[in-house]
Design a protein around this motif. Sequence first.
Motif, PDB file in Angstrom:
ATOM      1  N   GLY A   1      -0.516   8.292   0.826  1.00 31.55           N
ATOM      2  CA  GLY A   1      -1.330   9.230   0.069  1.00 31.55           C
ATOM      3  C   GLY A   1      -2.692   8.665  -0.262  1.00 31.55           C
ATOM      4  O   GLY A   1      -2.915   7.467  -0.254  1.00 31.55           O
ATOM      5  N   GLY A   2      -3.628   9.539  -0.514  1.00 28.77           N
ATOM      6  CA  GLY A   2      -4.975   9.102  -0.843  1.00 28.77           C
ATOM      7  C   GLY A   2      -5.736   8.681   0.399  1.00 28.77           C
ATOM      8  O   GLY A   2      -5.200   8.616   1.485  1.00 28.77           O
ATOM      9  N   GLY A   3      -7.000   8.366   0.212  1.00 26.84           N
ATOM     10  CA  GLY A   3      -7.824   7.990   1.354  1.00 26.84           C
ATOM     11  C   GLY A   3      -8.131   6.514   1.409  1.00 26.84           C
ATOM     12  O   GLY A   3      -8.877   6.059   2.244  1.00 26.84           O
ATOM     13  N   ALA A   4      -7.545   5.756   0.498  1.00 31.55           N
ATOM     14  CA  ALA A   4      -7.908   4.346   0.422  1.00 31.55           C
ATOM     15  C   ALA A   4      -6.686   3.468   0.613  1.00 31.55           C
ATOM     16  O   ALA A   4      -5.546   3.899   0.440  1.00 31.55           O
ATOM     17  CB  ALA A   4      -8.563   4.045  -0.915  1.00 31.55           C
ATOM     18  N   ASP A   5      -6.936   2.249   0.987  1.00 33.45           N
ATOM     19  CA  ASP A   5      -5.886   1.259   1.170  1.00 33.45           C
ATOM     20  C   ASP A   5      -6.068   0.122   0.186  1.00 33.45           C
ATOM     21  O   ASP A   5      -6.182  -1.035   0.583  1.00 33.45           O
ATOM     22  CB  ASP A   5      -5.935   0.721   2.610  1.00 33.45           C
ATOM     23  CG  ASP A   5      -5.058   1.531   3.542  1.00 33.45           C
ATOM     24  OD1 ASP A   5      -4.828   1.077   4.660  1.00 33.45           O
ATOM     25  OD2 ASP A   5      -4.613   2.614   3.133  1.00 33.45           O
ATOM     26  N   GLY A   6      -6.090   0.437  -1.101  1.00 34.24           N
ATOM     27  CA  GLY A   6      -6.147  -0.620  -2.100  1.00 34.24           C
ATOM     28  C   GLY A   6      -4.803  -1.297  -2.210  1.00 34.24           C
ATOM     29  O   GLY A   6      -3.780  -0.660  -2.456  1.00 34.24           O
ATOM     30  N   LEU A   7      -4.792  -2.612  -1.984  1.00 35.36           N
ATOM     31  CA  LEU A   7      -3.560  -3.377  -2.061  1.00 35.36           C
ATOM     32  C   LEU A   7      -3.143  -3.592  -3.514  1.00 35.36           C
ATOM     33  O   LEU A   7      -3.975  -3.866  -4.372  1.00 35.36           O
ATOM     34  CB  LEU A   7      -3.745  -4.744  -1.391  1.00 35.36           C
ATOM     35  CG  LEU A   7      -3.941  -4.737   0.119  1.00 35.36           C
ATOM     36  CD1 LEU A   7      -4.466  -6.092   0.591  1.00 35.36           C
ATOM     37  CD2 LEU A   7      -2.646  -4.413   0.830  1.00 35.36           C
TER      38      LEU A   7
ATOM     39  N   ILE B   1       0.865  -1.172   0.000  1.00 33.54           N
ATOM     40  CA  ILE B   1       0.000   0.000   0.000  1.00 33.54           C
ATOM     41  C   ILE B   1       0.902   1.222   0.000  1.00 33.54           C
ATOM     42  O   ILE B   1       1.868   1.283   0.764  1.00 33.54           O
ATOM     43  CB  ILE B   1      -0.924   0.028   1.221  1.00 33.54           C
ATOM     44  CG1 ILE B   1      -1.956  -1.104   1.121  1.00 33.54           C
ATOM     45  CG2 ILE B   1      -1.643   1.377   1.340  1.00 33.54           C
ATOM     46  CD1 ILE B   1      -2.822  -1.232   2.347  1.00 33.54           C
TER      47      ILE B   1
END
Lengths: 114, 113
Positions: free
Chosen positions: A96-102, A93
């Motif tokens: 930065g950003g608001g997501a935790d896309g693996l 991961i």
Amino acid sequence: GESVGLHLPTLSVQEGDNSIINCAYSNSASDYFIWYKQESGKGPQFIIDIRSNMDKRQGQRVTVLLNKTVKHLSLQIAATQPGDSAVYFCAEISTGGGADGLTFGKGTHLIIQP
Amino acid sequence: DAGVTQSPTHLIKTRGQQVTLRCSPISGHKSVSWYQQVLGQGPQFIFQYYEKEERGRGNFPDRFSARQFPNYSSELNVNALLLGDSALYLCASSLEVRRQPQHFGDGTRLSIL
């Protein structure tokens, strides 16, 4: 998983020996890494995670090493057992950003020889 | 405790149809993410939801949509199915949205004829 890759697609190990599965990542902004084990017909199973402020983390029979200088991650499995046969993925991961896309690599197939 | 549960386990559709896949997270987990896994490859991130709001989206077309319900369960919808949508669709849940282990279900195997 373009930014995460594995050195070997298949690893064959004798039962009882130690296994080392390697992973190279290219995104220097990655700050959280997870190793997963996936058996045939099942979803990925969480093994161990490590944050970028650590170099090593140990679990039950497993150790993850992180070398940020060369952007390399490894999973060590002690005393490999037949039940360890599976495909192993590293995932990362990035900050930065608001997501935790693996972001996953392609996987290493671990084969245990009797 | 029950893990992440997904339904159905298998599904066969034809091109152009629409499909809805369902996911129940681990009890207490507030974040749900969806992934697509094509045979022989690692999973690819589609969406992440937290507290019913979309927090992130991968590189997938607008035919893919999702939502999260007040009980934190989630649905993934895919419209106008293409042959290339054939894959294992995985749902993962985590306690919070940031830097938490994501735990996966066993997926829904979607086949497009």
